[in-house]
Design a protein around this motif. Structure first.
Motif, PDB file in Angstrom:
ATOM      1  N   SER A 116       0.828  -1.195   0.000  1.00 25.55           N
ATOM      2  CA  SER A 116       0.000   0.000   0.000  1.00 25.55           C
ATOM      3  C   SER A 116       0.873   1.260   0.000  1.00 25.55           C
ATOM      4  CB  SER A 116      -0.905   0.013   1.237  1.00 25.55           C
ATOM      5  OG  SER A 116      -1.526   1.263   1.387  1.00 25.55           O
ATOM      6  N   PRO A 117       0.560   2.229  -0.872  1.00 26.35           N
ATOM      7  CA  PRO A 117       1.338   3.479  -0.858  1.00 26.35           C
ATOM      8  C   PRO A 117       1.336   4.160   0.501  1.00 26.35           C
ATOM      9  CG  PRO A 117      -0.033   3.359  -2.827  1.00 26.35           C
ATOM     10  CD  PRO A 117      -0.439   2.220  -1.942  1.00 26.35           C
ATOM     11  N   ILE A 118       0.265   3.992   1.269  1.00 30.79           N
ATOM     12  CA  ILE A 118       0.204   4.592   2.596  1.00 30.79           C
ATOM     13  C   ILE A 118       1.324   4.055   3.482  1.00 30.79           C
ATOM     14  CG2 ILE A 118      -1.192   4.823   4.675  1.00 30.79           C
ATOM     15  CD1 ILE A 118      -2.305   6.467   2.508  1.00 30.79           C
ATOM     16  N   LEU A 119       1.557   2.758   3.419  1.00 32.08           N
ATOM     17  CA  LEU A 119       2.583   2.160   4.265  1.00 32.08           C
ATOM     18  C   LEU A 119       3.983   2.579   3.826  1.00 32.08           C
ATOM     19  CD1 LEU A 119       2.473   0.372   6.707  1.00 32.08           C
ATOM     20  CD2 LEU A 119       2.739  -1.625   5.247  1.00 32.08           C
ATOM     21  N   VAL A 120       4.183   2.700   2.519  1.00 29.77           N
ATOM     22  CA  VAL A 120       5.481   3.165   2.027  1.00 29.77           C
ATOM     23  C   VAL A 120       5.720   4.604   2.471  1.00 29.77           C
ATOM     24  CG1 VAL A 120       6.871   3.589  -0.032  1.00 29.77           C
ATOM     25  CG2 VAL A 120       5.346   1.603   0.056  1.00 29.77           C
ATOM     26  N   MET A 121       4.687   5.447   2.347  1.00 28.47           N
ATOM     27  CA  MET A 121       4.839   6.854   2.744  1.00 28.47           C
ATOM     28  C   MET A 121       4.949   7.004   4.248  1.00 28.47           C
ATOM     29  SD  MET A 121       2.457   8.940   0.016  1.00 28.47           S
ATOM     30  CE  MET A 121       0.940   8.085   0.430  1.00 28.47           C
ATOM     31  N   ALA A 122       4.398   6.072   5.026  1.00 31.68           N
ATOM     32  CA  ALA A 122       4.553   6.141   6.478  1.00 31.68           C
ATOM     33  C   ALA A 122       6.028   6.067   6.867  1.00 31.68           C
ATOM     34  CB  ALA A 122       3.764   5.016   7.138  1.00 31.68           C
ATOM     35  N   GLU A 123       6.765   5.183   6.175  1.00 34.81           N
ATOM     36  CA  GLU A 123       8.199   5.081   6.451  1.00 34.81           C
ATOM     37  C   GLU A 123       8.945   6.309   5.946  1.00 34.81           C
ATOM     38  OE1 GLU A 123      11.803   1.817   5.834  1.00 34.81           O
ATOM     39  OE2 GLU A 123       9.762   1.412   5.125  1.00 34.81           O
ATOM     40  N   MET A 124       8.483   6.884   4.826  1.00 30.03           N
ATOM     41  CA  MET A 124       9.137   8.076   4.284  1.00 30.03           C
ATOM     42  C   MET A 124       8.938   9.281   5.182  1.00 30.03           C
ATOM     43  SD  MET A 124       8.121   7.792   0.246  1.00 30.03           S
ATOM     44  CE  MET A 124       8.786   9.426  -0.055  1.00 30.03           C
ATOM     45  N   PHE A 125       7.700   9.485   5.646  1.00 26.02           N
ATOM     46  CA  PHE A 125       7.370  10.722   6.341  1.00 26.02           C
ATOM     47  C   PHE A 125       7.575  10.636   7.852  1.00 26.02           C
ATOM     48  CE2 PHE A 125       3.993  11.122   2.793  1.00 26.02           C
ATOM     49  CZ  PHE A 125       4.963  11.495   1.886  1.00 26.02           C
ATOM     50  N   LEU A 126       7.355   9.449   8.449  1.00 24.13           N
ATOM     51  CA  LEU A 126       7.337   9.345   9.899  1.00 24.13           C
ATOM     52  C   LEU A 126       8.412   8.435  10.471  1.00 24.13           C
ATOM     53  CD1 LEU A 126       3.458   9.074  10.401  1.00 24.13           C
ATOM     54  CD2 LEU A 126       4.891  11.110  10.589  1.00 24.13           C
ATOM     55  N   GLY A 127       9.121   7.692   9.623  1.00 26.11           N
ATOM     56  CA  GLY A 127      10.194   6.842  10.119  1.00 26.11           C
ATOM     57  C   GLY A 127       9.770   5.389  10.286  1.00 26.11           C
ATOM     58  N   GLY A 128      10.750   4.549  10.608  1.00 23.96           N
ATOM     59  CA  GLY A 128      10.524   3.109  10.687  1.00 23.96           C
ATOM     60  C   GLY A 128       9.603   2.695  11.808  1.00 23.96           C
ATOM     61  N   VAL A 129       9.703   3.348  12.976  1.00 26.35           N
ATOM     62  CA  VAL A 129       8.845   2.971  14.102  1.00 26.35           C
ATOM     63  C   VAL A 129       7.387   3.263  13.789  1.00 26.35           C
ATOM     64  CG1 VAL A 129       8.343   3.412  16.528  1.00 26.35           C
ATOM     65  CG2 VAL A 129      10.713   3.345  15.747  1.00 26.35           C
ATOM     66  N   ALA A 130       7.141   4.438  13.221  1.00 21.76           N
ATOM     67  CA  ALA A 130       5.764   4.785  12.854  1.00 21.76           C
ATOM     68  C   ALA A 130       5.233   3.851  11.776  1.00 21.76           C
ATOM     69  CB  ALA A 130       5.707   6.236  12.378  1.00 21.76           C
ATOM     70  N   ALA A 131       6.089   3.456  10.837  1.00 22.68           N
ATOM     71  CA  ALA A 131       5.675   2.522   9.803  1.00 22.68           C
ATOM     72  C   ALA A 131       5.313   1.167  10.404  1.00 22.68           C
ATOM     73  CB  ALA A 131       6.775   2.374   8.758  1.00 22.68           C
ATOM     74  N   ALA A 132       6.071   0.737  11.434  1.00 20.95           N
ATOM     75  CA  ALA A 132       5.760  -0.532  12.091  1.00 20.95           C
ATOM     76  C   ALA A 132       4.416  -0.463  12.812  1.00 20.95           C
ATOM     77  CB  ALA A 132       6.874  -0.896  13.072  1.00 20.95           C
ATOM     78  N   VAL A 133       4.170   0.669  13.485  1.00 19.97           N
ATOM     79  CA  VAL A 133       2.878   0.844  14.168  1.00 19.97           C
ATOM     80  C   VAL A 133       1.740   0.845  13.156  1.00 19.97           C
ATOM     81  CG1 VAL A 133       1.506   2.421  15.571  1.00 19.97           C
ATOM     82  CG2 VAL A 133       3.924   2.056  16.111  1.00 19.97           C
ATOM     83  N   ALA A 134       1.946   1.563  12.041  1.00 16.23           N
ATOM     84  CA  ALA A 134       0.913   1.583  11.002  1.00 16.23           C
ATOM     85  C   ALA A 134       0.704   0.191  10.420  1.00 16.23           C
ATOM     86  CB  ALA A 134       1.316   2.567   9.899  1.00 16.23           C
ATOM     87  N   GLY A 135       1.781  -0.576  10.243  1.00 17.03           N
ATOM     88  CA  GLY A 135       1.641  -1.931   9.718  1.00 17.03           C
ATOM     89  C   GLY A 135       0.813  -2.810  10.639  1.00 17.03           C
ATOM     90  N   ILE A 136       1.039  -2.697  11.951  1.00 14.50           N
ATOM     91  CA  ILE A 136       0.243  -3.465  12.913  1.00 14.50           C
ATOM     92  C   ILE A 136      -1.220  -3.057  12.835  1.00 14.50           C
ATOM     93  CG2 ILE A 136      -0.114  -3.922  15.360  1.00 14.50           C
ATOM     94  CD1 ILE A 136       2.894  -3.555  15.749  1.00 14.50           C
ATOM     95  N   ALA A 137      -1.473  -1.742  12.758  1.00 11.18           N
ATOM     96  CA  ALA A 137      -2.849  -1.258  12.662  1.00 11.18           C
ATOM     97  C   ALA A 137      -3.510  -1.745  11.373  1.00 11.18           C
ATOM     98  CB  ALA A 137      -2.871   0.267  12.730  1.00 11.18           C
ATOM     99  N   PHE A 138      -2.747  -1.755  10.272  1.00  7.37           N
ATOM    100  CA  PHE A 138      -3.305  -2.210   8.992  1.00  7.37           C
ATOM    101  C   PHE A 138      -3.623  -3.707   9.027  1.00  7.37           C
ATOM    102  CE2 PHE A 138      -1.208   1.372   6.300  1.00  7.37           C
ATOM    103  CZ  PHE A 138      -2.101   2.264   6.871  1.00  7.37           C
TER     104      PHE A 138
END
Length: 602
Positions: free
Chosen positions: A267-289
């Protein structure tokens, strides 16, 4: 939550499913458009596809708004059956059923890809994990219960908040400093492009943008069990649709600015989560997704269960499946659906094919519904003499033709730019349609065969009634069966035992004499050790002299509703003797249940 829930819970479950469908459109639509955006003029294709998707969404919404005004109490397949064809109504019902099935595949695929990206697993494991998760999610429906709507809703909320946070962060960064896309152009799980040989990428992107319009067909019908009309006003869905469209637009804008790779399945959202908010935020978003995708899959499975009951009520499926306690036949259907879902998820290359198939199938249902609306309008204009009704019918004919042609054009575009996915969609819709048509045709033939052409036939009373109690030993169940048989006042009454074990037969005969039973005990021999054949031959001999006589077989049966260990020892299938006797003409088989709990209380 048990299947037999209150109407308020059905309503909340339908609302949660609608939110889940909008969430799925928010995730999948930007991914489908991105996958089609190869080559130059990427920006023009993105916004052109969004514009086409918006126009189609408005058109489909107008069509369902018209249906809500004209036939508020009639579902799509009911309208098709009434004004077009019963067979096409089965296809329309199958389209809705397949639609929810593909929603399960998309939702679980989204959850699994997020999980795989989160743990950095091999991408080759995605199809296997996805298939396993689909089968696991079917267990609650198979068991006859579902998670509460509140639980599903709160499982989706973190994913929605994560999407909003990523988009807000991206827009803020773009507004303040601009987004540096270096190093992120190939983000996500890369897959082989499916666009090779496509002469019109804009058409493929437009198909992806039509997903929200297709999902409206699943949003605008109420669930089984709601004590209201079958259709939902499209204006009531705007609370979900408008935010979804705004978030899709923001996502596409950030995808274009960040120049994400069109060969990603993530998902582009998950890719952009790592771009804009960093790896930790991307991991949290991945769990939520992951949690959100699983919740959408469970909600879709619950709607499959309710849709089965609705189709049974409408006569497309056997009517006994509509009952709340008819779990066994629905379990069988749900298990088949789960296996087919798992197979589709395993063989699907990406979610793009599943999304395209979903769009085509639901648009095909919309075309059939619009054809039924046109046929209804013509019938009203032919039969009605009321001016207002005739004018309304004329407007429905005009709009039905226009919107039906629009949906048909989308299907034709798919056949040109995605012939492989179009063929898969046809096959996916054809399989359940053929199955439903076959069982409907079979039930129709049986009904015609059993129809009473002569109402006086079969009303002649039998000459005599012979009652037979099958006896193994003189115990409580046998005594109860004899008592019940005597209460029916038959012409003759005998106890029947087959002499398989001479010692047991002798003990039974002795007990019978000591008890002074007012019923004759007849002992049959066992030629070559046969246990069933002597009984069947005896029953036939009773009717040989007078074919108008009937024979009632009373068979004692021990049952238990208490402890599981007791049910294990007393539960058994129907004996083969009774199954054979049911096939004999003029024979009635009556099983006399005896509750094991009665013995314990005494």
């Amino acid at each position: 939550m048990n299947v037999a829930s209150a109407p308020s819970e059905f309503r909340r479950l339908r609302i949660v499913t609608t939110i889940g469908l909008a969430f799925l459109a928010l995730i999948q639509t930007p991914l489908s458009i991105t996958r089609a955006g190869l080559g130059a003029t990427m920006s023009e294709r993105y916004w052109g596809a969004l514009a086409i998707g918006l126009v189609v969404l408005i058109g489909i919404g107008a069509g369902y708004h018209l249906l809500t005004k004209v036939v508020q109490r009639t579902a799509d397949h009911q309208l098709v059956a009434r004004y077009v064809s019963d067979n096409l109504s089965v296809v329309a019902a199958a389209a809705k059923l397949v639609g929810y099935v593909l929603v399960v595949v998309l939702a679980v695929g989204f959850a699994v890809t997020s999980f795989v990206h989160l743990l950095n697993l091999e991408t080759a494991s995605v199809p296997v994990i996805q298939s396993i998760v689909i089968l696991v999610l079917a267990v609650p429906s198979f068991a006859g219960w579902q998670p509460r709507s509140r639980t599903l809703f709160f499982a989706m909320v973190p994913a929605a908040l994560a999407i909003v946070a990523v988009l807000v962060a991206g827009l803020f960064l773009e507004l303040v400093d601009g987004i540096d896309s270096a190093g992120h152009a190939a983000g996500g799980i890369a897959v082989t492009s499916t666009n090779a040989g496509v002469s019109w990428p804009l058409g493929e992107a437009a198909l992806g943008a039509c997903l929200p319009a297709a999902l409206i067909g699943l949003m605008t019908e109420r669930s089984f069990g709601e004590a209201t009309t079958r259709r939902i006003e499209v204006r009531a869905l705007l609370k979900v649709l408008i935010p979804t469209l705004l978030l899709i637009t923001a996502t596409i804008y950030l995808v274009q600015i960040a120049t994400l790779s069109p060969t990603t399945r993530l998902s582009p959202i998950l890719v952009m989560a790592e771009m804009f908010l960093g790896g930790v935020a991307a991991a949290v978003a991945g769990i939520a997704f992951c949690a959100g995708g699983l919740a959408i899959g469970l909600a879709a499975y619950s709607q499959v269960n309710l849709l089965l009951r609705s189709l049974a009520t409408d006569g497309i499926l056997p009517r006994q499946m509509a009952a709340a306690d008819a779990r066994a036949p629905r379990r069988f259907v749900v298990s088949i659906i789960a296996v087919l879902c798992a197979g589709a998820a395993y063989f699907a290359e990406t979610s793009l094919g599943v999304s395209t198939s979903l769009v085509l199938i639901l648009f095909a249902c919309f075309v059939m519904t619009m054809a039924a609306l046109v046929a209804r309008g013509r019938k009203v204009r032919r039969d009605s003499t009321v001016l207002a009704e005739r004018n309304g019918a004329k407007a429905s004919i005009r709009w039905g033709l226009l919107l039906g042609v629009m949906a048909l054009v989308i299907i034709l575009i798919s056949a040109v730019v995605q012939p492989g996915h179009t063929l898969i969609a046809v096959l996916v819709l054809a399989v359940p349609s053929v199955v439903l048509l076959a069982q409907r045709r079979g039930r129709g033939k049986i009904g015609k065969t059993l129809a009473a052409s002569d109402l006086t036939e079969g009303r002649t009373l039998p000459t005599r009634v012979h009652a037979i109690v099958l006896v193994e030993r003189l115990d409580r169940p046998t005594l109860q069966a004899i008592t019940y048989a005597r209460a029916t006042r038959p012409s003759t009454l005998t106890g029947l035992v087959v002499d398989v074990d001479p010692a047991t037969t002798e003990a039974l005969s002795r007990d019978w004499t000591e008890a002074e039973m007012p019923v004759e005990l007849r002992i049959l021999g066992t030629p070559r050790g046969a246990a069933r054949r002597p009984v069947i031959e005896h029953v036939r001999s009773l009717r040989a002299g007078s074919p108008r006589d009937i024979v009632i077989i009373y068979a004692p049966r021990v049952v238990s509703s208490s402890a599981a260990w007791q049910r294990f020892f007393v539960r058994h299938s129907t004996p083969a003797l009774l199954s054979e006797l049911k096939l004999e003409p003029g024979v009635i088989v009556a099983e006399v249940p005896y509750q094991l709990e009665d013995v314990e209380e005494q």
